[in-house]
Design a protein around this motif. Sequence first.
Motif, PDB file in Angstrom:
ATOM      1  N   GLY A  78       0.829  -1.194   0.000  1.00 17.54           N
ATOM      2  CA  GLY A  78       0.000   0.000   0.000  1.00 17.54           C
ATOM      3  C   GLY A  78       0.863   1.243   0.000  1.00 17.54           C
ATOM      4  O   GLY A  78       2.028   1.207  -0.358  1.00 17.54           O
ATOM      5  N   SER A  79       0.288   2.331   0.420  1.00 19.39           N
ATOM      6  CA  SER A  79       1.023   3.591   0.419  1.00 19.39           C
ATOM      7  C   SER A  79       1.815   3.738   1.715  1.00 19.39           C
ATOM      8  O   SER A  79       1.558   3.054   2.714  1.00 19.39           O
ATOM      9  N   VAL A  80       2.764   4.635   1.696  1.00 12.62           N
ATOM     10  CA  VAL A  80       3.571   4.910   2.881  1.00 12.62           C
ATOM     11  C   VAL A  80       2.671   5.324   4.042  1.00 12.62           C
ATOM     12  O   VAL A  80       2.935   4.984   5.199  1.00 12.62           O
ATOM     13  N   GLY A  81       1.581   6.009   3.760  1.00 13.10           N
ATOM     14  CA  GLY A  81       0.651   6.427   4.805  1.00 13.10           C
ATOM     15  C   GLY A  81      -0.017   5.270   5.529  1.00 13.10           C
ATOM     16  O   GLY A  81      -0.544   5.438   6.628  1.00 13.10           O
ATOM     17  N   ASP A  82       0.013   4.072   4.921  1.00 21.23           N
ATOM     18  CA  ASP A  82      -0.591   2.891   5.536  1.00 21.23           C
ATOM     19  C   ASP A  82       0.372   2.112   6.424  1.00 21.23           C
ATOM     20  O   ASP A  82      -0.020   1.127   7.036  1.00 21.23           O
ATOM     21  N   LEU A  83       1.628   2.538   6.473  1.00 17.08           N
ATOM     22  CA  LEU A  83       2.620   1.812   7.262  1.00 17.08           C
ATOM     23  C   LEU A  83       2.306   1.855   8.750  1.00 17.08           C
ATOM     24  O   LEU A  83       1.903   2.884   9.277  1.00 17.08           O
ATOM     25  N   THR A  84       2.543   0.739   9.400  1.00 23.94           N
ATOM     26  CA  THR A  84       2.480   0.715  10.858  1.00 23.94           C
ATOM     27  C   THR A  84       3.890   0.954  11.395  1.00 23.94           C
ATOM     28  O   THR A  84       4.877   0.875  10.655  1.00 23.94           O
ATOM     29  N   ALA A  85       3.989   1.217  12.667  1.00 17.85           N
ATOM     30  CA  ALA A  85       5.302   1.372  13.287  1.00 17.85           C
ATOM     31  C   ALA A  85       6.125   0.091  13.133  1.00 17.85           C
ATOM     32  O   ALA A  85       7.338   0.141  12.912  1.00 17.85           O
ATOM     33  N   ALA A  86       5.469  -1.059  13.235  1.00 20.12           N
ATOM     34  CA  ALA A  86       6.170  -2.332  13.074  1.00 20.12           C
ATOM     35  C   ALA A  86       6.709  -2.495  11.652  1.00 20.12           C
ATOM     36  O   ALA A  86       7.833  -2.973  11.456  1.00 20.12           O
ATOM     37  N   ASP A  87       5.907  -2.094  10.636  1.00 16.59           N
ATOM     38  CA  ASP A  87       6.369  -2.143   9.246  1.00 16.59           C
ATOM     39  C   ASP A  87       7.607  -1.262   9.072  1.00 16.59           C
ATOM     40  O   ASP A  87       8.576  -1.654   8.427  1.00 16.59           O
ATOM     41  N   TRP A  88       7.548  -0.071   9.612  1.00 14.99           N
ATOM     42  CA  TRP A  88       8.664   0.877   9.514  1.00 14.99           C
ATOM     43  C   TRP A  88       9.915   0.300  10.172  1.00 14.99           C
ATOM     44  O   TRP A  88      10.997   0.348   9.619  1.00 14.99           O
ATOM     45  N   ARG A  89       9.770  -0.255  11.357  1.00 17.25           N
ATOM     46  CA  ARG A  89      10.912  -0.805  12.087  1.00 17.25           C
ATOM     47  C   ARG A  89      11.540  -1.969  11.314  1.00 17.25           C
ATOM     48  O   ARG A  89      12.756  -2.077  11.221  1.00 17.25           O
ATOM     49  N   GLU A  90      10.702  -2.842  10.747  1.00 15.90           N
ATOM     50  CA  GLU A  90      11.233  -3.957   9.964  1.00 15.90           C
ATOM     51  C   GLU A  90      12.003  -3.445   8.746  1.00 15.90           C
ATOM     52  O   GLU A  90      13.087  -3.948   8.427  1.00 15.90           O
ATOM     53  N   THR A  91      11.451  -2.448   8.068  1.00 13.87           N
ATOM     54  CA  THR A  91      12.117  -1.873   6.900  1.00 13.87           C
ATOM     55  C   THR A  91      13.474  -1.292   7.279  1.00 13.87           C
ATOM     56  O   THR A  91      14.475  -1.536   6.601  1.00 13.87           O
ATOM     57  N   MET A  92      13.518  -0.537   8.356  1.00 17.72           N
ATOM     58  CA  MET A  92      14.786   0.065   8.787  1.00 17.72           C
ATOM     59  C   MET A  92      15.783  -0.992   9.254  1.00 17.72           C
ATOM     60  O   MET A  92      16.982  -0.881   9.007  1.00 17.72           O
ATOM     61  N   ALA A  93      15.288  -2.040   9.892  1.00 12.40           N
ATOM     62  CA  ALA A  93      16.178  -3.103  10.352  1.00 12.40           C
ATOM     63  C   ALA A  93      16.856  -3.811   9.177  1.00 12.40           C
ATOM     64  O   ALA A  93      18.045  -4.096   9.213  1.00 12.40           O
ATOM     65  N   ILE A  94      16.093  -4.072   8.135  1.00 12.37           N
ATOM     66  CA  ILE A  94      16.641  -4.759   6.969  1.00 12.37           C
ATOM     67  C   ILE A  94      17.483  -3.807   6.123  1.00 12.37           C
ATOM     68  O   ILE A  94      18.610  -4.125   5.727  1.00 12.37           O
ATOM     69  N   ASN A  95      16.970  -2.632   5.830  1.00 12.47           N
ATOM     70  CA  ASN A  95      17.626  -1.732   4.891  1.00 12.47           C
ATOM     71  C   ASN A  95      18.810  -0.972   5.485  1.00 12.47           C
ATOM     72  O   ASN A  95      19.741  -0.638   4.756  1.00 12.47           O
ATOM     73  N   LEU A  96      18.769  -0.677   6.783  1.00 19.24           N
ATOM     74  CA  LEU A  96      19.831   0.119   7.388  1.00 19.24           C
ATOM     75  C   LEU A  96      20.650  -0.633   8.431  1.00 19.24           C
ATOM     76  O   LEU A  96      21.871  -0.575   8.443  1.00 19.24           O
ATOM     77  N   ASP A  97      19.972  -1.338   9.322  1.00 21.52           N
ATOM     78  CA  ASP A  97      20.691  -2.025  10.399  1.00 21.52           C
ATOM     79  C   ASP A  97      21.556  -3.163   9.856  1.00 21.52           C
ATOM     80  O   ASP A  97      22.693  -3.338  10.299  1.00 21.52           O
ATOM     81  N   SER A  98      21.021  -3.959   8.935  1.00 22.28           N
ATOM     82  CA  SER A  98      21.786  -5.135   8.506  1.00 22.28           C
ATOM     83  C   SER A  98      23.119  -4.770   7.828  1.00 22.28           C
ATOM     84  O   SER A  98      24.131  -5.399   8.146  1.00 22.28           O
ATOM     85  N   PRO A  99      23.198  -3.761   6.957  1.00 19.70           N
ATOM     86  CA  PRO A  99      24.514  -3.414   6.429  1.00 19.70           C
ATOM     87  C   PRO A  99      25.464  -2.903   7.515  1.00 19.70           C
ATOM     88  O   PRO A  99      26.645  -3.248   7.518  1.00 19.70           O
ATOM     89  N   PHE A 100      24.949  -2.126   8.426  1.00 17.14           N
ATOM     90  CA  PHE A 100      25.775  -1.632   9.537  1.00 17.14           C
ATOM     91  C   PHE A 100      26.306  -2.801  10.367  1.00 17.14           C
ATOM     92  O   PHE A 100      27.490  -2.884  10.676  1.00 17.14           O
ATOM     93  N   LEU A 101      25.427  -3.720  10.736  1.00 16.01           N
ATOM     94  CA  LEU A 101      25.832  -4.853  11.570  1.00 16.01           C
ATOM     95  C   LEU A 101      26.789  -5.796  10.850  1.00 16.01           C
ATOM     96  O   LEU A 101      27.675  -6.382  11.455  1.00 16.01           O
ATOM     97  N   THR A 102      26.592  -5.939   9.542  1.00 11.21           N
ATOM     98  CA  THR A 102      27.471  -6.818   8.776  1.00 11.21           C
ATOM     99  C   THR A 102      28.859  -6.219   8.678  1.00 11.21           C
ATOM    100  O   THR A 102      29.853  -6.886   8.859  1.00 11.21           O
TER     101      THR A 102
END
Length: 102
Positions: A78-102
């Motif tokens: 859906g649209s960004v406006g439909d995101l839940t906090a959990a959706d946002w956190r998962e996206t940031m964990a995969i897109n930002l945290d994983s490269p940093f942690l690796t």
Amino acid sequence: MAVFLVTGASTGIGLAAARALRAAGETVVGISRSGREGTEVADLSTGAGVREAVAIARRHGPIRGLVLNAATGSARDGSVGDLTAADWRETMAINLDSPFLT
């Protein structure tokens, strides 16, 4: 024998990178959440998952290089406006945290 670790290796850019490295004679360990296209399964949204991915790659030899390509779209269904906090956190964990942690 050195290894290239490629995250997000089941589709798109990650799959193309893994194929190109293999074609050049490199040993590649591909990681994905799905396990498709001959990849190993690891959830890179957590530190434990990243450590697991690195351990999987190291079983094949020392890591020579990384292609940090794992990503997810934040508005998959859906649209960004439909995101839940959990959706946002998962996206940031995969897109930002994983490269940093690796």
